[in-house]
Design a protein around this motif. Structure first.
Motif, PDB file in Angstrom:
ATOM      1  N   GLY A 189      -3.298 -17.973  -7.773  1.00 36.49           N
ATOM      2  CA  GLY A 189      -3.635 -17.962  -9.192  1.00 36.49           C
ATOM      3  C   GLY A 189      -5.117 -17.903  -9.477  1.00 36.49           C
ATOM      4  O   GLY A 189      -5.505 -17.719 -10.628  1.00 36.49           O
ATOM      5  N   ILE A 190      -5.954 -18.053  -8.452  1.00 34.06           N
ATOM      6  CA  ILE A 190      -7.401 -17.947  -8.691  1.00 34.06           C
ATOM      7  C   ILE A 190      -7.838 -16.487  -8.796  1.00 34.06           C
ATOM      8  O   ILE A 190      -8.989 -16.204  -9.147  1.00 34.06           O
ATOM      9  N   PHE A 191      -6.920 -15.551  -8.512  1.00 37.95           N
ATOM     10  CA  PHE A 191      -7.246 -14.131  -8.547  1.00 37.95           C
ATOM     11  C   PHE A 191      -6.560 -13.449  -9.728  1.00 37.95           C
ATOM     12  O   PHE A 191      -5.508 -13.889 -10.203  1.00 37.95           O
ATOM     13  N   PHE A 192      -7.162 -12.349 -10.184  1.00 37.98           N
ATOM     14  CA  PHE A 192      -6.521 -11.526 -11.209  1.00 37.98           C
ATOM     15  C   PHE A 192      -5.197 -10.982 -10.674  1.00 37.98           C
ATOM     16  O   PHE A 192      -5.051 -10.713  -9.480  1.00 37.98           O
ATOM     17  N   THR A 193      -4.231 -10.797 -11.590  1.00 34.59           N
ATOM     18  CA  THR A 193      -2.907 -10.292 -11.210  1.00 34.59           C
ATOM     19  C   THR A 193      -2.446  -9.260 -12.234  1.00 34.59           C
ATOM     20  O   THR A 193      -2.645  -9.444 -13.440  1.00 34.59           O
ATOM     21  N   ASP A 194      -1.845  -8.173 -11.737  1.00 36.19           N
ATOM     22  CA  ASP A 194      -1.344  -7.147 -12.651  1.00 36.19           C
ATOM     23  C   ASP A 194       0.126  -7.374 -12.973  1.00 36.19           C
ATOM     24  O   ASP A 194       0.734  -8.357 -12.534  1.00 36.19           O
ATOM     25  N   ARG A 195       0.697  -6.457 -13.719  1.00 38.18           N
ATOM     26  CA  ARG A 195       2.064  -6.628 -14.217  1.00 38.18           C
ATOM     27  C   ARG A 195       3.107  -6.683 -13.097  1.00 38.18           C
ATOM     28  O   ARG A 195       4.132  -7.355 -13.214  1.00 38.18           O
ATOM     29  N   SER A 196       2.819  -6.012 -11.980  1.00 34.62           N
ATOM     30  CA  SER A 196       3.763  -6.008 -10.860  1.00 34.62           C
ATOM     31  C   SER A 196       3.603  -7.229  -9.961  1.00 34.62           C
ATOM     32  O   SER A 196       4.336  -7.385  -8.986  1.00 34.62           O
ATOM     33  N   GLY A 197       2.623  -8.101 -10.270  1.00 34.47           N
ATOM     34  CA  GLY A 197       2.396  -9.300  -9.470  1.00 34.47           C
ATOM     35  C   GLY A 197       1.394  -9.122  -8.350  1.00 34.47           C
ATOM     36  O   GLY A 197       1.188 -10.045  -7.552  1.00 34.47           O
ATOM     37  N   GLN A 198       0.748  -7.968  -8.284  1.00 34.18           N
ATOM     38  CA  GLN A 198      -0.240  -7.717  -7.235  1.00 34.18           C
ATOM     39  C   GLN A 198      -1.556  -8.400  -7.570  1.00 34.18           C
ATOM     40  O   GLN A 198      -2.078  -8.260  -8.675  1.00 34.18           O
ATOM     41  N   ASN A 199      -2.092  -9.136  -6.599  1.00 31.66           N
ATOM     42  CA  ASN A 199      -3.375  -9.827  -6.791  1.00 31.66           C
ATOM     43  C   ASN A 199      -4.550  -8.903  -6.488  1.00 31.66           C
ATOM     44  O   ASN A 199      -4.491  -8.062  -5.607  1.00 31.66           O
ATOM     45  N   TYR A 200      -5.606  -9.091  -7.234  1.00 26.08           N
ATOM     46  CA  TYR A 200      -6.896  -8.453  -6.936  1.00 26.08           C
ATOM     47  C   TYR A 200      -7.773  -9.529  -6.318  1.00 26.08           C
ATOM     48  O   TYR A 200      -8.217 -10.448  -6.998  1.00 26.08           O
ATOM     49  N   ARG A 201      -8.025  -9.432  -5.015  1.00 26.88           N
ATOM     50  CA  ARG A 201      -8.668 -10.515  -4.272  1.00 26.88           C
ATOM     51  C   ARG A 201     -10.151 -10.278  -3.990  1.00 26.88           C
ATOM     52  O   ARG A 201     -10.699 -10.857  -3.061  1.00 26.88           O
ATOM     53  N   HIS A 261      -8.338  -0.868 -10.021  1.00 26.36           N
ATOM     54  CA  HIS A 261      -8.668  -1.144  -8.620  1.00 26.36           C
ATOM     55  C   HIS A 261      -7.774  -0.416  -7.639  1.00 26.36           C
ATOM     56  O   HIS A 261      -8.096  -0.345  -6.458  1.00 26.36           O
ATOM     57  N   LYS A 262      -6.677   0.138  -8.089  1.00 25.26           N
ATOM     58  CA  LYS A 262      -5.825   0.912  -7.182  1.00 25.26           C
ATOM     59  C   LYS A 262      -6.434   2.296  -6.979  1.00 25.26           C
ATOM     60  O   LYS A 262      -6.822   2.941  -7.960  1.00 25.26           O
ATOM     61  N   GLY A 271      -6.134   7.738 -14.483  1.00 27.62           N
ATOM     62  CA  GLY A 271      -5.168   7.125 -15.391  1.00 27.62           C
ATOM     63  C   GLY A 271      -5.833   6.100 -16.284  1.00 27.62           C
ATOM     64  O   GLY A 271      -7.042   5.863 -16.215  1.00 27.62           O
ATOM     65  N   VAL A 272      -5.041   5.443 -17.105  1.00 26.25           N
ATOM     66  CA  VAL A 272      -5.589   4.497 -18.083  1.00 26.25           C
ATOM     67  C   VAL A 272      -5.833   3.114 -17.493  1.00 26.25           C
ATOM     68  O   VAL A 272      -6.524   2.292 -18.096  1.00 26.25           O
ATOM     69  N   GLY A 273      -5.266   2.841 -16.313  1.00 25.41           N
ATOM     70  CA  GLY A 273      -5.411   1.514 -15.736  1.00 25.41           C
ATOM     71  C   GLY A 273      -4.360   0.551 -16.269  1.00 25.41           C
ATOM     72  O   GLY A 273      -3.493   0.925 -17.053  1.00 25.41           O
ATOM     73  N   GLU A 274      -4.471  -0.705 -15.832  1.00 25.99           N
ATOM     74  CA  GLU A 274      -3.508  -1.727 -16.279  1.00 25.99           C
ATOM     75  C   GLU A 274      -4.236  -2.991 -16.721  1.00 25.99           C
ATOM     76  O   GLU A 274      -5.303  -3.338 -16.203  1.00 25.99           O
ATOM     77  N   PHE A 275      -3.608  -3.690 -17.661  1.00 25.64           N
ATOM     78  CA  PHE A 275      -4.121  -4.986 -18.095  1.00 25.64           C
ATOM     79  C   PHE A 275      -3.958  -6.003 -16.967  1.00 25.64           C
ATOM     80  O   PHE A 275      -2.935  -6.035 -16.285  1.00 25.64           O
ATOM     81  N   GLN A 276      -4.971  -6.849 -16.795  1.00 27.86           N
ATOM     82  CA  GLN A 276      -4.979  -7.853 -15.720  1.00 27.86           C
ATOM     83  C   GLN A 276      -4.858  -9.249 -16.333  1.00 27.86           C
ATOM     84  O   GLN A 276      -5.803 -10.036 -16.341  1.00 27.86           O
ATOM     85  N   CYS A 277      -3.675  -9.557 -16.824  1.00 24.20           N
ATOM     86  CA  CYS A 277      -3.506 -10.819 -17.543  1.00 24.20           C
ATOM     87  C   CYS A 277      -2.279 -11.587 -17.057  1.00 24.20           C
ATOM     88  O   CYS A 277      -1.710 -12.384 -17.810  1.00 24.20           O
ATOM     89  N   TYR A 278      -1.892 -11.386 -15.812  1.00 22.79           N
ATOM     90  CA  TYR A 278      -0.624 -11.951 -15.350  1.00 22.79           C
ATOM     91  C   TYR A 278      -0.772 -13.047 -14.300  1.00 22.79           C
ATOM     92  O   TYR A 278       0.223 -13.477 -13.728  1.00 22.79           O
ATOM     93  N   ASP A 279      -1.994 -13.499 -14.014  1.00 25.37           N
ATOM     94  CA  ASP A 279      -2.097 -14.677 -13.154  1.00 25.37           C
ATOM     95  C   ASP A 279      -1.734 -15.910 -13.979  1.00 25.37           C
ATOM     96  O   ASP A 279      -1.737 -15.884 -15.220  1.00 25.37           O
ATOM     97  N   MET A 280      -1.427 -16.963 -13.301  1.00 32.53           N
ATOM     98  CA  MET A 280      -0.908 -18.163 -13.958  1.00 32.53           C
ATOM     99  C   MET A 280      -1.851 -18.680 -15.043  1.00 32.53           C
ATOM    100  O   MET A 280      -1.408 -19.057 -16.144  1.00 32.53           O
ATOM    101  N   ASN A 281      -3.136 -18.668 -14.777  1.00 34.94           N
ATOM    102  CA  ASN A 281      -4.091 -19.232 -15.726  1.00 34.94           C
ATOM    103  C   ASN A 281      -4.275 -18.338 -16.952  1.00 34.94           C
ATOM    104  O   ASN A 281      -4.407 -18.826 -18.073  1.00 34.94           O
ATOM    105  N   THR A 308       1.155   2.603 -16.530  1.00 29.05           N
ATOM    106  CA  THR A 308       0.666   2.029 -15.279  1.00 29.05           C
ATOM    107  C   THR A 308      -0.658   2.690 -14.896  1.00 29.05           C
ATOM    108  O   THR A 308      -1.167   3.561 -15.608  1.00 29.05           O
ATOM    109  N   TYR A 309      -1.209   2.290 -13.762  1.00 32.97           N
ATOM    110  CA  TYR A 309      -2.565   2.671 -13.357  1.00 32.97           C
ATOM    111  C   TYR A 309      -2.881   4.154 -13.517  1.00 32.97           C
ATOM    112  O   TYR A 309      -3.878   4.522 -14.151  1.00 32.97           O
ATOM    113  N   ASP A 310      -2.080   5.030 -12.920  1.00 33.54           N
ATOM    114  CA  ASP A 310      -2.413   6.450 -12.850  1.00 33.54           C
ATOM    115  C   ASP A 310      -1.799   7.286 -13.960  1.00 33.54           C
ATOM    116  O   ASP A 310      -1.899   8.508 -13.948  1.00 33.54           O
TER     117      ASP A 310
END
Length: 537
Positions: A189-201, A261-262, A271-281, A308-310
């Motif tokens: 949860g300290i990392f950003f997360t996208d809609r599919s649950g993938q973390n950006y570390r 980031h993909k 592509g338009v990218g994705e919102f990064q608002c899905y981590d717990m915090n 989605t991203y692309d």
């Protein structure tokens, strides 16, 4: 240009010439490139000329000069006055200091610094990585490699701009500190997360800025300790060698969400990218905000109808120019919240840096991205997913300029080498219009703008940079990215040399140019022990 070579008490001078840098060759790294422009021995770094008779000279560093008539300054030049007022810097390699705190390519960097000094560049930019200086344990700092580079820059007579990097790099690979990675293995949860649950570390989520997730400390407290330690270690260099500090604000050091980031698929437009608002915090903050606004159902997640991203803006309904959800009450609610968190994050970090370095005599900077794809649409989706609530009917950059003004910081704006004519038509991109909009917001709030190029070798890049420096487009400084094998290659360095000279010399009319330039090589006789043929560290 007057070139002096000094050894002991003797001084030899090469007459005033225009140095032809097309034969200046420099290699970074362990292997020579396909052109084999240097010695075939690995790890070898040297300057070489095609003139074989100079190889046996005591001074192995030869300078190829072009004799031409002196260029006299004209009292009435049509060249914009702003050009010669721009301070020019060049970025050092991202991995100038290794994970083991040794200087990578030390000899090559030293030789490169000398070449830049001869050319008239004012200084260099040095990335200082969190994952190198505080790698082993929280509060355990090792500045030795970066101090060595600072000493090299000072010895070369150049200025130094330091970029504090609280993110990771994919290429070259420079991760976050080991102890942060270990925490992240158990607390994703300290990392950003996208809609599919993938973390950006590669950086921490801004939602944990003030949450004690790092061994009992908040990220803001850890960043503060890092900056304080840096300030103490580098105090002898402030205001003399170090003239500016950039505060890392997010992915790639920029104030934005990691919405793109993909890696993009080949043969496709951005592509338009994705919102990064899905981590717990982030989700907790969204839930609280929705409940406070009387719409708890709006706090369950990000827009369900966003691409989605692309994907392109019209692949789903959220970003459609006509009737898109971004213009609905829910769209305004979400986009306002999403962008406000980013603005608050930037304000916290700029305030921290400004307060710590206020008594050092250096300027503090922060970098914002140039999210120019899809700018010609009404929704500006590429900017929205990155956190900038900027649309055809709403200015999203005035709030950004305001926090920089509030903290007496300057903005670094990349992409000043990009022109509209060289963008894919299908992407509806306009880097020139976006640069103009951001600069207008900065002028309104009295914020100085500094520039960077985005892609070395962009078509017409040098001309576009000069255009962005001309007229009323006064820049505080410009940093060219980045030193390395390509930078000093015969394909690039001559163009860079001409660009640098064009900033300080008026362009001559064709009638004033010499009919023929005679090329000669100038060498300086010195004892055989003077040798600037070097091997890489």
């Amino acid at each position: 240009m007057e070139v002096s070579v000094i050894r002991s008490s003797s001084q030899a001078k090469i007459c005033k010439t225009e140095i032809g840098y097309r034969d200046l060759r420099l290699c970074f790294g362990k292997n020579n490139d396909k052109n084999k422009i240097l010695s075939q021995k690995p790890n070898r770094v040297c300057f070489e000329s095609q003139i074989t008779r100079l190889r046996n000279a005591g001074l192995r560093f030869s300078v190829k000069a072009v004799h031409s008539e002196p260029i006299l300054e004209s009292k009435s030049s049509t060249r914009p006055k702003s050009l010669d007022q721009v301070r020019l810097f060049v970025g050092l390699p991202l991995d100038a200091v290794s994970e083991c705190n040794t200087v990578n390519h030390a000899r090559a960097i030293a030789a490169g610094l000398k070449a830049l000094k001869l050319l008239g560049v004012e200084g260099v930019e040095l990335p200082v990585w969190w994952g190198v200086a505080e790698n082993e344990a929280m509060g355990k700092y090792d500045w030795s490699g970066y101090l060595a580079v600072a000493e090299m820059v000072q010895k070369a007579g150049l200025k130094l701009h330091v970029s504090l990097c609280f993110h990771a790099s994919r290429q070259p690979k420079i991760p976050l500190p080991k102890w942060v990675q270990q925490i992240g293995e158990h607390q994703s949860g300290i990392f950003f997360t996208d809609r599919s649950g993938q973390n950006y570390r590669e950086c921490l989520s801004l939602a944990v800025d003030d949450v004690a997730v790092l061994n009992g400390k908040t990220p803001i407290q850890v960043y503060q300790d890092f900056c304080e330690s840096f300030k103490s270690a580098f105090s002898p260099f402030f205001a003399s060698t170090i003239t500016g500090i950039s505060m890392g604000l997010g992915p790639d050091g920029e104030l934005r969400y990691p919405s793109h980031h993909k890696p993009a698929k080949r043969s496709t437009i951005t592509g338009v990218g994705e919102f990064q608002c899905y981590d717990m915090n982030m989700l907790n903050l969204l839930k609280q905000h929705a409940e406070a606004n009387g719409n708890p159902l709006w706090g369950l997640g990000g827009p369900h109808d966003a691409p989605t991203y692309d994907e392109s803006p019209n692949s789903n309904s959220f970003f459609k120019d006509q009737g898109g959800s971004w213009e609905s009450p829910y769209g305004d609610f979400f986009l306002s919240w999403y962008s406000s968190l980013l603005i608050s994050h930037g304000d916290r970090l700029l305030s921290l840096a400004s307060s710590i370095f206020s008594d050092t005599g250096v300027n503090v900077y922060g970098k914002i991205p140039l999210m120019h794809s899809w700018y010609r649409t009404r929704a500006h989706p590429y900017e929205l997913t990155a956190g900038f609530y900027n649309t055809a009917s709403r200015d999203g950059y005035e709030a950004v300029a305001e926090i920089f003004a509030r903290n007496s910081c300057k903005i670094i704006l990349p992409g000043m080498d990009l022109s509209d004519e060289h963008q894919p038509h299908e992407s509806l991109s306009s880097p020139e219009s976006l640069v103009a909009q951001i600069r207008t917001a900065c002028r309104k709030y009295g914020v100085d703008v500094s520039g960077q190029n985005l892609a070395s070798g962009a078509p017409g890049g040098f001309d576009q940079i000069k255009k962005n420096m001309s007229g009323d487009n006064v820049l505080d400084l410009f940093t060219f990215q980045r030193m390395g094998a390509h930078f000093f290659s015969p394909e690039h360095f001559p163009s860079f040399t001409r660009f640098v000279r064009s900033l300080s010399q008026p362009e001559l009319h064709s009638d004033d140019l010499p009919i023929q330039e005679k090329e000669t090589s100038e060498s300086v006789h010195m004892s055989s022990e003077t040798n600037i043929q070097m091997q890489a560290a």
